[in-house]
Write a protein that holds these residues in place. Structure first.
Motif, mmCIF file in Angstrom:
data_model
loop_
_atom_site.group_PDB
_atom_site.id
_atom_site.type_symbol
_atom_site.label_atom_id
_atom_site.label_comp_id
_atom_site.label_asym_id
_atom_site.label_seq_id
_atom_site.Cartn_x
_atom_site.Cartn_y
_atom_site.Cartn_z
ATOM 1 N N MET A 3 0.823 -1.199 0.000
ATOM 2 C CA MET A 3 0.000 0.000 0.000
ATOM 3 C C MET A 3 0.874 1.272 0.000
ATOM 4 O O MET A 3 0.608 2.231 -0.732
ATOM 5 C CB MET A 3 -0.935 0.010 1.205
ATOM 6 C CG MET A 3 -1.896 1.208 1.237
ATOM 7 S SD MET A 3 -3.034 1.230 -0.186
ATOM 8 C CE MET A 3 -4.007 -0.239 0.205
ATOM 9 N N ALA A 4 1.903 1.268 0.835
ATOM 10 C CA ALA A 4 2.807 2.428 0.889
ATOM 11 C C ALA A 4 3.521 2.621 -0.445
ATOM 12 O O ALA A 4 3.690 3.753 -0.926
ATOM 13 C CB ALA A 4 3.820 2.246 2.009
ATOM 14 N N PHE A 5 3.924 1.537 -1.078
ATOM 15 C CA PHE A 5 4.601 1.620 -2.368
ATOM 16 C C PHE A 5 3.654 2.181 -3.440
ATOM 17 O O PHE A 5 4.047 3.035 -4.260
ATOM 18 C CB PHE A 5 5.108 0.227 -2.765
ATOM 19 C CG PHE A 5 5.876 0.225 -4.049
ATOM 20 C CD1 PHE A 5 7.149 0.777 -4.134
ATOM 21 C CD2 PHE A 5 5.316 -0.318 -5.193
ATOM 22 C CE1 PHE A 5 7.843 0.781 -5.320
ATOM 23 C CE2 PHE A 5 6.003 -0.306 -6.393
ATOM 24 C CZ PHE A 5 7.286 0.246 -6.457
ATOM 25 N N VAL A 6 2.413 1.721 -3.421
ATOM 26 C CA VAL A 6 1.430 2.217 -4.385
ATOM 27 C C VAL A 6 1.184 3.711 -4.168
ATOM 28 O O VAL A 6 1.109 4.513 -5.128
ATOM 29 C CB VAL A 6 0.132 1.407 -4.276
ATOM 30 C CG1 VAL A 6 -0.968 2.059 -5.098
ATOM 31 C CG2 VAL A 6 0.348 -0.030 -4.729
ATOM 32 N N ILE A 7 1.047 4.107 -2.902
ATOM 33 C CA ILE A 7 0.820 5.535 -2.606
ATOM 34 C C ILE A 7 2.000 6.368 -3.076
ATOM 35 O O ILE A 7 1.840 7.478 -3.629
ATOM 36 C CB ILE A 7 0.568 5.724 -1.102
ATOM 37 C CG1 ILE A 7 -0.769 5.075 -0.705
ATOM 38 C CG2 ILE A 7 0.573 7.209 -0.732
ATOM 39 C CD1 ILE A 7 -1.021 5.061 0.780
ATOM 40 N N LEU A 8 3.209 5.856 -2.891
ATOM 41 C CA LEU A 8 4.407 6.574 -3.332
ATOM 42 C C LEU A 8 4.422 6.741 -4.845
ATOM 43 O O LEU A 8 4.723 7.832 -5.364
ATOM 44 C CB LEU A 8 5.654 5.827 -2.869
ATOM 45 C CG LEU A 8 6.999 6.454 -3.277
ATOM 46 C CD1 LEU A 8 7.135 7.854 -2.677
ATOM 47 C CD2 LEU A 8 8.150 5.548 -2.832
ATOM 48 N N ILE A 9 4.065 5.687 -5.546
ATOM 49 C CA ILE A 9 4.056 5.777 -7.016
ATOM 50 C C ILE A 9 2.988 6.757 -7.488
ATOM 51 O O ILE A 9 3.230 7.586 -8.380
ATOM 52 C CB ILE A 9 3.833 4.379 -7.630
ATOM 53 C CG1 ILE A 9 5.041 3.486 -7.345
ATOM 54 C CG2 ILE A 9 3.596 4.482 -9.129
ATOM 55 C CD1 ILE A 9 4.849 2.048 -7.802
ATOM 56 N N VAL A 10 1.809 6.669 -6.902
ATOM 57 C CA VAL A 10 0.723 7.573 -7.298
ATOM 58 C C VAL A 10 1.097 9.024 -6.995
ATOM 59 O O VAL A 10 0.862 9.938 -7.801
ATOM 60 C CB VAL A 10 -0.586 7.170 -6.592
ATOM 61 C CG1 VAL A 10 -1.657 8.234 -6.828
ATOM 62 C CG2 VAL A 10 -1.063 5.816 -7.078
ATOM 63 N N SER A 11 1.697 9.253 -5.844
ATOM 64 C CA SER A 11 2.113 10.623 -5.477
ATOM 65 C C SER A 11 3.166 11.151 -6.444
ATOM 66 O O SER A 11 3.133 12.321 -6.833
ATOM 67 C CB SER A 11 2.659 10.637 -4.049
ATOM 68 O OG SER A 11 1.680 10.204 -3.127
ATOM 69 N N THR A 12 4.077 10.272 -6.816
ATOM 70 C CA THR A 12 5.117 10.689 -7.772
ATOM 71 C C THR A 12 4.501 11.063 -9.116
ATOM 72 O O THR A 12 4.869 12.072 -9.738
ATOM 73 C CB THR A 12 6.141 9.570 -7.955
ATOM 74 O OG1 THR A 12 6.706 9.225 -6.675
ATOM 75 C CG2 THR A 12 7.251 10.008 -8.900
#
Length: 468
Positions: free
Chosen positions: A7-16
């Motif tokens: 979930m944290a990785f997905v949020i990081l990618i989406v934020s980027t």
């Protein structure tokens, strides 16, 4: 634990992705994108027309410059031409921000953040100055007759100056050129007169050509008719000769016919000569009339040209005299104004100095009266005492150079019993110097007694009347 990491990785990618999308700036076709802050090559800004680029936060920022053209009206009045003639050149200039890389950088450095009205005002000042410079380098004829060269000169002078602030010249439109001295109107009248005169000359030339052609056609027709008549007469003569040979018995009749034919031929020849002379006469008359008309037209054209030149020269001389007179009058006015200002300042300085001297004296006298406990008479006495030395010096000066040994006195031996005349003269001379007490008294000041007083002389005794 694993779902949280995913979930944290997905949020990081989406934020980027969201960050990249928000920081990627695209440039429309009608604007210039200016990126400033930390850019490549240590330049002040980076300009783009079209496309897109990533703008990094904190170290970079961006702004847009509009490419919409601006129309500027330049009502140039009383511009001085090369001939010192003032003309009015109302014009309209269309300018815009250039997409050339170097000029775009100038626009980013000098126009970024300015309103369109401020940009128009800046461009208007530049155009005014360069347009006056262009008019001053050309004559009225070059400005009025060769508009293409005039516009090219304007573009050559104005566009480099506009490029310095990031603008370029799109179009120039000159509406109408006028002048107060009606010089341009005189040029138009002169051109119209020349065109009319040329038309009259052309008409006269065509009339001459028509008259000559008509005369030649008439002469050709007459010659052809004469030739046909001669040919017919020749054939008739030959036929009669053949008939005379064939009919020997009709010799007399043949001779008579031959004589008749000869007479007819002679008549035909005389008629031909008359018609030829008439045709030549008409052609010569038409030629002379055409020459007369041409000379008249040339005379009128030369007269109009001389009048136009004289009027223009007189107008130029008048303007020169007016300008010289205005310059001399302005010089006289300025010199008079300067002299008046100098005199006024001199008198103001003198009045100020006199006022300061009087104020200082008044302050000193006031302090002196205060030191005397308000006794003005005592203060006056002090002032008089200070001046006694100068008064005595003036008295001594009056008789210092008097040479007693050079004075001649006629002595009557004192017949009245009062001493000799010489003694009386010296005594009177001493008395003519006023004593200090009398001088002070005349000034309204009473000196103290320790300065001494004059001894009063006894009144003279009355003399007894002589006895008879």
């Amino acid at each position: 634990m694993l779902p949280v990491i995913v979930m944290a990785f997905v949020i990081l990618i989406v934020s980027t992705i969201i960050f990249l999308v928000t920081r990627y700036k695209r440039c429309p076709s009608d604007r210039i994108l200016v990126i400033y802050g930390h850019v490549a090559d240590n330049r002040s800004a980076r300009c783009m027309h079209g496309g897109g680029i990533m703008v990094w936060p904190l170290i970079q920022d961006y702004a847009y410059l509009s490419l919409t053209p601006m129309t500027i009206s330049i009502p140039l009045q009383n511009a001085l031409s090369m001939q010192n003639i003032r003309i009015n050149v109302p014009s309209t200039f269309t300018v815009g921000i250039s997409v050339d890389p170097n000029i775009m950088l100038n626009a980013a450095e000098r126009l970024l953040g300015l309103a369109s009205t401020d940009i128009e005002a800046m461009a208007k000042e530049i155009i005014f100055g360069q347009l006056r410079l262009t008019v001053a380098s050309l004559t009225i004829e070059q400005i009025n007759q060769d508009r293409e060269s005039f516009l090219e000169s304007i573009r050559k002078n104005v566009e480099p100056e506009l490029n310095k602030i990031g603008l370029y010249l799109i179009n120039v439109n000159i509406t109408d050129i006028t002048d107060e001295s009606t010089y341009i109107e005189s040029i138009g009248k002169k051109a119209a007169s020349e065109a009319i005169n040329r038309a009259k000359v052309d008409v006269a030339e065509q009339d001459k050509v028509g008259a000559i052609g008509h005369a030649e056609a008439t002469r050709e027709q007459t010659v052809r008719v004469a030739e046909n008549l001669a040919a017919a007469e020749k054939g008739k003569k030959k036929a009669e000769a053949d008939q005379r040979i064939y009919i020997q018995g009709q010799e007399a009749q043949a001779v008579g016919g031959e004589n008749t034919a000869k007479a007819d031929i002679a008549d035909s020849n005389s008629l031909l000569a008359v018609k030829q002379a008439a045709a030549m006469q008409k052609a010569e008359v038409a030629k002379r009339e055409a020459q007369v008309q041409i000379q008249k037209v040339q005379y009128l054209a030369e007269q109009e040209r001389l009048i136009a030149e004289e009027v223009v020269q007189k107008e130029i001389d008048k303007r020169k005299i007016e300008i010289a007179a205005e310059a001399e009058a302005e010089k006289t006015r300025r010199e008079a104004r300067g002299q008046a200002d100098g005199i006024l300042l001199k008198y103001e300085a003198e009045a100020k100095g006199l006022r300061q001297v009087l104020d200082s004296k008044a302050a000193g006298y006031n302090a002196l009266v205060r030191s005397c406990n308000g006794d003005a008479k005592a203060a006056a006495t002090f002032l008089m005492v200070e001046k006694l030395e100068q008064v005595v010096a003036k008295q001594v000066e009056a008789i210092r150079n008097l040479k007693i040994d050079k004075i001649t006195v006629w002595d009557s031996a004192g017949g009245d019993g009062r001493g000799s005349s010489t003694a009386n003269f010296v005594s009177s001379l001493i008395r003519s110097v006023p004593p200090l007490q009398d001088v002070a008294a005349m000034a309204g000041v009473e000196l103290p007694d320790y300065l001494g007083r004059m001894k009063e002389e006894p009144a003279p005794k009355p003399t007894s009347p002589a006895k008879p």
